[in-house]
Design a protein around this motif. Structure first.
Motif, PDB file in Angstrom:
ATOM      1  N   UNK A   1       8.736  14.858   9.665  1.00 32.24           N
ATOM      2  CA  UNK A   1       8.711  14.954   8.479  1.00 32.24           C
ATOM      3  C   UNK A   1       7.981  13.513   7.997  1.00 32.24           C
ATOM      4  N   UNK A   2       7.106  13.663   6.433  1.00 31.99           N
ATOM      5  CA  UNK A   2       6.827  12.838   5.927  1.00 31.99           C
ATOM      6  C   UNK A   2       7.655  12.660   4.506  1.00 31.99           C
ATOM      7  N   UNK A   3       7.693  11.440   4.175  1.00 30.55           N
ATOM      8  CA  UNK A   3       7.700  11.330   2.714  1.00 30.55           C
ATOM      9  C   UNK A   3       6.707  11.423   1.804  1.00 30.55           C
ATOM     10  N   UNK A   4       7.362  11.225   0.928  1.00 25.99           N
ATOM     11  CA  UNK A   4       6.062  11.588  -0.342  1.00 25.99           C
ATOM     12  C   UNK A   4       5.454   9.528  -0.595  1.00 25.99           C
ATOM     13  N   UNK A   5       4.745   9.936  -1.679  1.00 28.84           N
ATOM     14  CA  UNK A   5       4.178   8.415  -1.860  1.00 28.84           C
ATOM     15  C   UNK A   5       4.802   6.940  -2.965  1.00 28.84           C
ATOM     16  N   UNK A   6       6.044   7.767  -2.899  1.00 24.99           N
ATOM     17  CA  UNK A   6       6.969   6.418  -3.663  1.00 24.99           C
ATOM     18  C   UNK A   6       7.660   6.439  -2.424  1.00 24.99           C
ATOM     19  N   UNK A   7       6.973   6.709  -1.233  1.00 24.28           N
ATOM     20  CA  UNK A   7       8.237   6.120   0.030  1.00 24.28           C
ATOM     21  C   UNK A   7       6.980   4.690   0.262  1.00 24.28           C
ATOM     22  N   UNK A   8       5.712   4.932   0.819  1.00 24.09           N
ATOM     23  CA  UNK A   8       4.388   3.934   1.172  1.00 24.09           C
ATOM     24  C   UNK A   8       3.242   4.795   1.065  1.00 24.09           C
ATOM     25  N   UNK A   9       2.809   3.147  -0.600  1.00 29.02           N
ATOM     26  CA  UNK A   9       1.621   3.743  -1.286  1.00 29.02           C
ATOM     27  C   UNK A   9       0.220   3.711   0.464  1.00 29.02           C
ATOM     28  N   UNK A  10      -0.592   5.221  -0.137  1.00 32.83           N
ATOM     29  CA  UNK A  10      -1.489   5.037   0.853  1.00 32.83           C
ATOM     30  C   UNK A  10      -2.938   3.680   0.767  1.00 32.83           C
ATOM     31  N   UNK A  11      -2.573   2.580   1.716  1.00 34.05           N
ATOM     32  CA  UNK A  11      -3.497   1.480   1.620  1.00 34.05           C
ATOM     33  C   UNK A  11      -4.740   2.015   3.211  1.00 34.05           C
ATOM     34  N   UNK A  12      -4.831   2.528   3.499  1.00 33.74           N
ATOM     35  CA  UNK A  12      -6.449   2.779   4.393  1.00 33.74           C
ATOM     36  C   UNK A  12      -6.461   1.497   5.437  1.00 33.74           C
ATOM     37  N   UNK A  13      -5.810   1.224   6.306  1.00 33.74           N
ATOM     38  CA  UNK A  13      -5.203   0.704   7.302  1.00 33.74           C
ATOM     39  C   UNK A  13      -4.396   0.797   8.167  1.00 33.74           C
ATOM     40  N   UNK A  14      -4.200   0.876   9.277  1.00 35.22           N
ATOM     41  CA  UNK A  14      -3.638   1.647  10.870  1.00 35.22           C
ATOM     42  C   UNK A  14      -2.560  -0.178  10.493  1.00 35.22           C
ATOM     43  N   UNK A  15      -1.211   1.045  10.390  1.00 34.63           N
ATOM     44  CA  UNK A  15      -0.098  -0.019   9.895  1.00 34.63           C
ATOM     45  C   UNK A  15       0.847   0.224  11.313  1.00 34.63           C
ATOM     46  N   UNK A  16       2.430  -0.037  11.605  1.00 33.92           N
ATOM     47  CA  UNK A  16       2.689   0.003  12.179  1.00 33.92           C
ATOM     48  C   UNK A  16       4.646   1.231  12.520  1.00 33.92           C
ATOM     49  N   UNK A  17       4.793   2.247  12.968  1.00 34.46           N
ATOM     50  CA  UNK A  17       5.257   3.127  12.556  1.00 34.46           C
ATOM     51  C   UNK A  17       6.789   2.689  12.686  1.00 34.46           C
ATOM     52  N   UNK A  18       7.146   1.911  12.114  1.00 34.27           N
ATOM     53  CA  UNK A  18       8.645   1.045  11.950  1.00 34.27           C
ATOM     54  C   UNK A  18       9.204   1.419  10.675  1.00 34.27           C
ATOM     55  N   UNK A  19      10.450   1.306  10.575  1.00 30.85           N
ATOM     56  CA  UNK A  19      10.995   1.664   9.303  1.00 30.85           C
ATOM     57  C   UNK A  19      10.463   1.038   7.383  1.00 30.85           C
ATOM     58  N   UNK A  20       9.732  -0.360   7.825  1.00 33.84           N
ATOM     59  CA  UNK A  20       8.744  -0.527   7.253  1.00 33.84           C
ATOM     60  C   UNK A  20       7.361   0.145   6.778  1.00 33.84           C
ATOM     61  N   UNK A  21       6.879   1.130   7.995  1.00 32.15           N
ATOM     62  CA  UNK A  21       5.615   1.767   7.949  1.00 32.15           C
ATOM     63  C   UNK A  21       5.991   2.849   7.528  1.00 32.15           C
ATOM     64  N   UNK A  22       7.332   3.546   7.278  1.00 30.95           N
ATOM     65  CA  UNK A  22       7.366   5.067   7.024  1.00 30.95           C
ATOM     66  C   UNK A  22       7.784   5.059   5.572  1.00 30.95           C
ATOM     67  N   UNK A  23       9.313   4.033   5.051  1.00 29.99           N
ATOM     68  CA  UNK A  23       9.219   4.150   3.780  1.00 29.99           C
ATOM     69  C   UNK A  23      10.069   2.252   3.155  1.00 29.99           C
ATOM     70  N   UNK A  24       9.483   2.231   2.212  1.00 36.08           N
ATOM     71  CA  UNK A  24       9.595   0.895   2.071  1.00 36.08           C
ATOM     72  C   UNK A  24       9.770   0.666   0.427  1.00 36.08           C
ATOM     73  N   UNK A  25      10.458  -0.922   0.038  1.00 38.39           N
ATOM     74  CA  UNK A  25      10.882  -0.970  -1.803  1.00 38.39           C
ATOM     75  C   UNK A  25      10.431  -2.706  -1.287  1.00 38.39           C
TER      76      UNK A  25
END
Length: 195
Positions: free
Chosen positions: A86-110
């Motif tokens: 599954x994946x969250x909506x963009x209120x969790x993770x905005x599109x930044x067009x860069x490879x990121x990390x698949x860690x809690x901050x890379x999935x849903x953050x504030x």
């Protein structure tokens, strides 16, 4: 029907926002954008266009290599990832067009200006229950009509890159899929069918 457009069903637009995979920087994430765009639109249709619109987060697919990265990917692998995790909506993770990390901050953050960013542990997680391929114009139309937009691979050429208006058409003996889009409907103009 001869024409169908999920952007105008009896004057109602069921489509979510149009996206550009290269903003804010160049990223070959069409595989994630086309897939999440079609799925976001299908959620809108299933919810009968209820506000707020849910825009799934392609950045999570990029961060978690859920089908690829900013160097390219596979839409079928993205659907496999969404079905499994599954994946969250963009209120969790905005599109930044860069490879990121698949860690809690890379999935849903504030983020807070005083304390910085922190992960959100509980969030809406969207999955697909089934997926597959559809081949042929009639089957594609039937799927779009019944359930909503579909992700579709196309061949982008120099001619396509220079397109300005009207119905685009180009024939290739050996087409090579190199781009993913979302098809939201079809129509006919001066006897010529178009997607």
């Amino acid at each position: 029907p001869a024409a169908w457009d999920w952007g105008d069903i009896d004057g109602v637009n069921y489509l979510t926002a149009t996206r550009n995979q290269h903003i804010p920087v160049y990223c070959v994430s069409c595989w994630a954008m086309g897939t999440t765009s079609a799925l976001s639109d299908r959620i809108s249709i299933l919810r009968n266009n209820t506000w707020p619109r849910i825009q799934l987060a392609p950045q999570v697919l990029v961060n978690c290599r859920g089908g690829g990265s900013c160097e390219g990917g596979n839409p079928a692998a993205a659907l496999e990832y969404i079905e499994a995790k599954g994946i969250p909506d963009e209120t969790c993770q905005n599109y930044v067009a860069k490879d990121g990390e698949c860690q809690p901050l890379g999935v849903c953050e504030t983020c807070d200006p005083d304390t910085g960013c922190s992960p959100i542990e509980e969030y809406d997680n969207y999955k697909v229950s089934e997926y597959g391929s559809v081949k042929g114009a009639d089957r594609m139309k039937a799927e779009i009509y019944a359930r909503g937009p579909i992700g579709c691979g196309i061949m982008v050429t120099d001619k396509f890159e220079n397109y300005t208006s009207g119905i685009y058409s180009e024939w290739k003996l050996w087409p090579v899929i190199n781009h993913e889009i979302s098809i939201v409907g079809w129509g006919v103009e001066d006897g010529v069918e178009f997607w």
